[in-house]
Design a protein around this motif. Structure first.
Motif, PDB file in Angstrom:
ATOM      1  N   HIS A  79       0.844  -1.204   0.000  1.00  0.00           N
ATOM      2  CA  HIS A  79       0.000   0.000   0.000  1.00  0.00           C
ATOM      3  C   HIS A  79       0.876   1.249   0.000  1.00  0.00           C
ATOM      4  O   HIS A  79       2.078   1.191   0.242  1.00  0.00           O
ATOM      5  N   HIS A  81       1.607   3.815   1.798  1.00  0.00           N
ATOM      6  CA  HIS A  81       2.057   4.559   2.975  1.00  0.00           C
ATOM      7  C   HIS A  81       3.575   4.629   2.905  1.00  0.00           C
ATOM      8  O   HIS A  81       4.222   3.664   2.493  1.00  0.00           O
ATOM      9  N   ASP A  83       6.013   4.316   4.850  1.00  0.00           N
ATOM     10  CA  ASP A  83       6.881   3.268   5.412  1.00  0.00           C
ATOM     11  C   ASP A  83       6.880   1.994   4.566  1.00  0.00           C
ATOM     12  O   ASP A  83       7.660   1.074   4.830  1.00  0.00           O
ATOM     13  N   HIS A  84       6.038   1.951   3.515  1.00  0.00           N
ATOM     14  CA  HIS A  84       5.994   0.779   2.639  1.00  0.00           C
ATOM     15  C   HIS A  84       6.434   1.077   1.212  1.00  0.00           C
ATOM     16  O   HIS A  84       6.886   0.198   0.496  1.00  0.00           O
ATOM     17  N   HIS A 123      -7.462  -1.028   6.603  1.00  0.00           N
ATOM     18  CA  HIS A 123      -6.322  -0.400   7.291  1.00  0.00           C
ATOM     19  C   HIS A 123      -6.490   1.114   7.345  1.00  0.00           C
ATOM     20  O   HIS A 123      -6.445   1.721   8.402  1.00  0.00           O
ATOM     21  N   ASP A 142       0.044  -4.432   7.951  1.00  0.00           N
ATOM     22  CA  ASP A 142      -0.807  -3.335   8.430  1.00  0.00           C
ATOM     23  C   ASP A 142      -2.279  -3.715   8.270  1.00  0.00           C
ATOM     24  O   ASP A 142      -2.721  -4.017   7.172  1.00  0.00           O
TER      25      ASP A 142
HETATM   26 ZN   LIG Z   1       0.067   1.557   6.481  1.00  0.00          ZN
END
Ligand SMILES: [Zn+2]
Ligand SMILES: [Zn+2]
Ligand SMILES: [Zn+2]
Length: 230
Positions: A79, A81, A83-84, A123, A142
């Motif tokens: 996804h 975000h 941090d990904h 999420h 997540d």
């Molecule tokens: Zn996330």
């Protein structure tokens, strides 16, 4: 264990923290001050059979050099975000030939002999997010609940799940306590690894003890560098 036709998987945890790496700058909690290397965490991603990575964190270049990864061919993104996916640009700048696949729910494909299936998880209201079935291993770093993931979790021996928050659900993450309560009754699950570990202000050792107490010995707090063969 893999089915007859499934290729063996070697899954290496390249990072196991949540939004930020640990230790956090300036923080003096036991987790951040710990001398145990299992308490040093970069952001969450896994490497499968040395060639496929799930998620490209902002720590990606550090992760590749630290673990001497030179055979990487493809990256799957769960996804959008930071941090990904926040490491995609850095990664492509360093390694132009790497294939980036942004996963969408319902996608099913074979890559380097491994079956991948992305399924929808709840999420974030703004960002569509998937869990991934890797042959028969479930990876969901997540999630806010496990409702849509349950059919997959009931059908596997190994799951890698969200260990972001302790005690209460927060910011699109189901608490570790609820994850344990929901998965402990699933006797098909032999091991449940918790990744995406948050700033719980408890050390890896303390967290490991806690999940054994509230769960059982099938719960493992993942750490950077952990490698599992399934
Ligand atoms: Zn996330
Ligand atoms: Zn801290
Ligand atoms: Zn995340």
């Amino acid at each position: 264990m893999p089915g007859k036709l499934e290729k063996k998987l070697i899954i290496k945890f390249l990072g196991t923290s949540s939004e930020e790496s640990i230790p956090r700058e300036g923080c003096e909690c036991v987790q951040c001050l710990s001398k145990d290397k299992n308490d040093n965490r970069l952001r969450s991603s896994v490497l499968i059979n040395k060639k496929i990575m799930i998620d490209a964190t902002p720590d990606v270049l550090k992760q590749l050099s630290k673990r001497q990864i030179d055979a990487l061919e493809a990256v799957l993104i769960t996804h959008e975000h930071a941090d990904h996916n926040g490491g995609i640009k850095d990664l492509l700048r360093a390694r132009r030939d790497i294939r980036i696949i942004k996963l969408a729910a319902g996608q099913h494909f074979k890559l380097l002999g491994i079956d991948f299936h992305a399924f929808k998880v709840k999420h974030s209201n703004l960002v569509p997010t998937v869990g991934v079935e890797i042959n028969s291993v479930i990876y969901i770093p997540d999630y806010a609940d496990l409702d849509w993931a349950m059919p997959y979790l009931k059908n596997t021996k190994f799951a890698i799940l969200d260990g972001s928050v302790l005690g209460r659900n927060f910011g699109g993450h189901l608490s570790i306590n609820e994850t344990v309560a929901l998965t402990k009754p699933l006797k098909n699950l032999r091991k449940i690894y918790l990744t995406h570990n948050g700033h719980t202000r408890r050390t890896h050792k303390e967290m490991q003890k806690l999940v054994h107490e509230i769960g059982d010995s099938s719960f493992v707090i993942a750490y950077d560098g952990l490698e599992i063969e399934v």
